[in-house]
Design a protein around this motif. Structure first.
Motif, short mmCIF file in Angstrom:
data_model
loop_
_atom_site.label_atom_id
_atom_site.label_comp_id
_atom_site.label_asym_id
_atom_site.label_seq_id
_atom_site.Cartn_x
_atom_site.Cartn_y
_atom_site.Cartn_z
N SER A 77 45.18 48.17 35.35
CA SER A 77 44.00 47.74 36.09
C SER A 77 43.01 47.00 35.21
O SER A 77 42.08 46.38 35.71
CB SER A 77 43.31 48.95 36.74
N TYR A 78 43.18 47.04 33.89
CA TYR A 78 42.27 46.28 33.02
C TYR A 78 42.15 44.83 33.51
O TYR A 78 43.17 44.22 33.88
CB TYR A 78 42.78 46.23 31.58
N ALA A 79 40.93 44.30 33.50
CA ALA A 79 40.74 42.90 33.87
C ALA A 79 41.64 42.04 32.99
O ALA A 79 41.68 42.23 31.76
CB ALA A 79 39.28 42.51 33.70
N PRO A 80 42.35 41.08 33.58
CA PRO A 80 43.26 40.24 32.78
C PRO A 80 42.56 39.48 31.67
O PRO A 80 43.19 39.07 30.70
CB PRO A 80 43.86 39.29 33.83
N PHE A 93 47.42 56.14 37.12
CA PHE A 93 47.50 54.80 37.70
C PHE A 93 48.85 54.17 37.37
O PHE A 93 48.92 53.19 36.63
CB PHE A 93 46.33 53.97 37.12
N PHE A 123 45.71 49.08 43.69
CA PHE A 123 45.91 48.06 42.65
C PHE A 123 46.08 46.70 43.31
O PHE A 123 46.86 46.53 44.25
CB PHE A 123 47.17 48.41 41.84
N ARG A 124 45.34 45.71 42.77
CA ARG A 124 45.51 44.33 43.25
C ARG A 124 46.55 43.64 42.36
O ARG A 124 46.22 43.03 41.34
CB ARG A 124 44.17 43.58 43.21
N GLN A 155 38.10 52.25 38.96
CA GLN A 155 38.86 51.63 37.89
C GLN A 155 38.18 50.32 37.53
O GLN A 155 37.42 49.78 38.33
CB GLN A 155 40.31 51.33 38.35
N PRO A 156 38.49 49.78 36.37
CA PRO A 156 37.98 48.44 36.04
C PRO A 156 38.86 47.39 36.72
O PRO A 156 39.83 47.71 37.41
CB PRO A 156 38.15 48.39 34.52
N GLY A 157 38.54 46.15 36.48
CA GLY A 157 39.40 45.01 36.79
C GLY A 157 40.13 45.05 38.12
O GLY A 157 39.51 45.02 39.19
N LEU A 158 41.44 45.15 38.06
CA LEU A 158 42.29 45.00 39.24
C LEU A 158 42.32 46.25 40.12
O LEU A 158 43.07 46.30 41.10
CB LEU A 158 43.71 44.60 38.81
N GLY A 159 41.50 47.24 39.76
CA GLY A 159 41.34 48.42 40.62
C GLY A 159 39.91 48.60 41.07
O GLY A 159 39.58 49.63 41.67
N ASN A 160 39.06 47.60 40.81
CA ASN A 160 37.63 47.81 41.05
C ASN A 160 37.19 47.57 42.49
O ASN A 160 35.99 47.51 42.76
CB ASN A 160 36.79 47.00 40.06
N HIS A 161 38.15 47.46 43.40
CA HIS A 161 37.82 47.42 44.84
C HIS A 161 37.73 48.83 45.41
O HIS A 161 37.35 49.00 46.57
CB HIS A 161 38.85 46.59 45.60
N VAL A 162 38.11 49.83 44.63
CA VAL A 162 38.04 51.23 45.07
C VAL A 162 36.85 51.90 44.39
O VAL A 162 36.76 51.91 43.16
CB VAL A 162 39.33 51.99 44.73
#
Lengths: 164, 164
Positions: free
Chosen positions: A33-36, A120, A147-148, B73-80
């Motif tokens: 999930s860390y920002a890319p 996660f 997860f996106r 979560q950060p980044g790609l999980g930050n919609h939750v």
């Protein structure tokens, strides 16, 4: 499989050697999930600032993989460890993730943890899910769409756990 | 039930007004993993440092409850979103936790979150579990023995989730 791989703990000063792997893993946007576009400084903070501890797997002084070990919760939940693993794209299929996982379980036991939890685990990362299951982890939760994923969009995430 | 309760956001400067509730809740060691001797400074950091946001429920200028809202979560999980709620021991049974939860769901929607997840709902805290279920949350995971409960020892923890 992993002959010649040495796993040892590093501190913040050596994180620059981990960074190429870290950067490539998060850039793909399919497992963490860390920002890319997370910076090396922020990544280093997260992975090496106590109580987080960082370990690397090396062969011939080349870093092929790494993991971070820390308590999953503070205080009254700090008997449960959490860990995250990364393997260099060019070093996959050699058993390095498995060696790192086995090493982390032993390190967690030595540090006094009585369980390990992953919060996660991206459901589409079936190689990882099966690997953790082989190392004794069970799926104890499933978060819908947490997860996106860069390719698949909103993707479920597993919570996995094992006692030590 | 909660007539006369005003819920509003505060910043770090007002956290001292939250602290008596926070301290008493963590001192009991039955709901939160925070160390029972966590300092006010550390608690304030966790609850008010962006992206965390802190809200209070007041009646006649007395703080009766509070919650923290932030990305789970950060980044790609930050919609939750994730949130944590506390009510003053002397103010329980008045619907304050329910009002705080409803407020947090609305604030989370406004902030663009599309789901809310609780990572650490202590299974013996049945009042909270039922309350979150009434607010649309489902149990999506159960972590065995993840909490060292002051009275019950190792206690399971639920992961709860709802879409917004």
């Amino acid at each position: 499989m992993t002959t010649g791989v040495l796993i040892r703990e590093i501190d913040a000063h050596e994180f620059v050697r981990v960074w190429p792997i870290f950067r490539s893993v998060i850039a793909s946007g399919d497992t963490y999930s860390y920002a890319p576009d997370l910076s090396m400084e922020d990544a280093c903070d997260i992975w090496t600032t106590p109580p987080s501890r960082c370990f690397v797997a090396e062969r011939n002084s080349e870093v092929l993989g790494c993991y971070m070990l820390h308590p999953n919760q503070p205080g009254l939940g700090n008997h449960v460890a959490n860990a995250g693993f990364m393997v260099a794209p060019g070093a996959r299929g050699q058993g390095i993730a498995s060696a790192l996982c086995a090493h982390s379980l032993e390190q967690a036991r030595r540090a006094g943890f009585t369980a390990m939890q992953f919060n996660f685990v991206v459901a589409t990362n079936t190689v990882a899910v099966r690997l953790w299951q082989r190392h004794g982890f069970q799926i104890v939760g499933r978060i819908p769409g947490a997860f996106r994923h860069a390719q698949h969009g909103l993707t479920d995430v597993y919570v996995m756990h094992r006692f030590l």
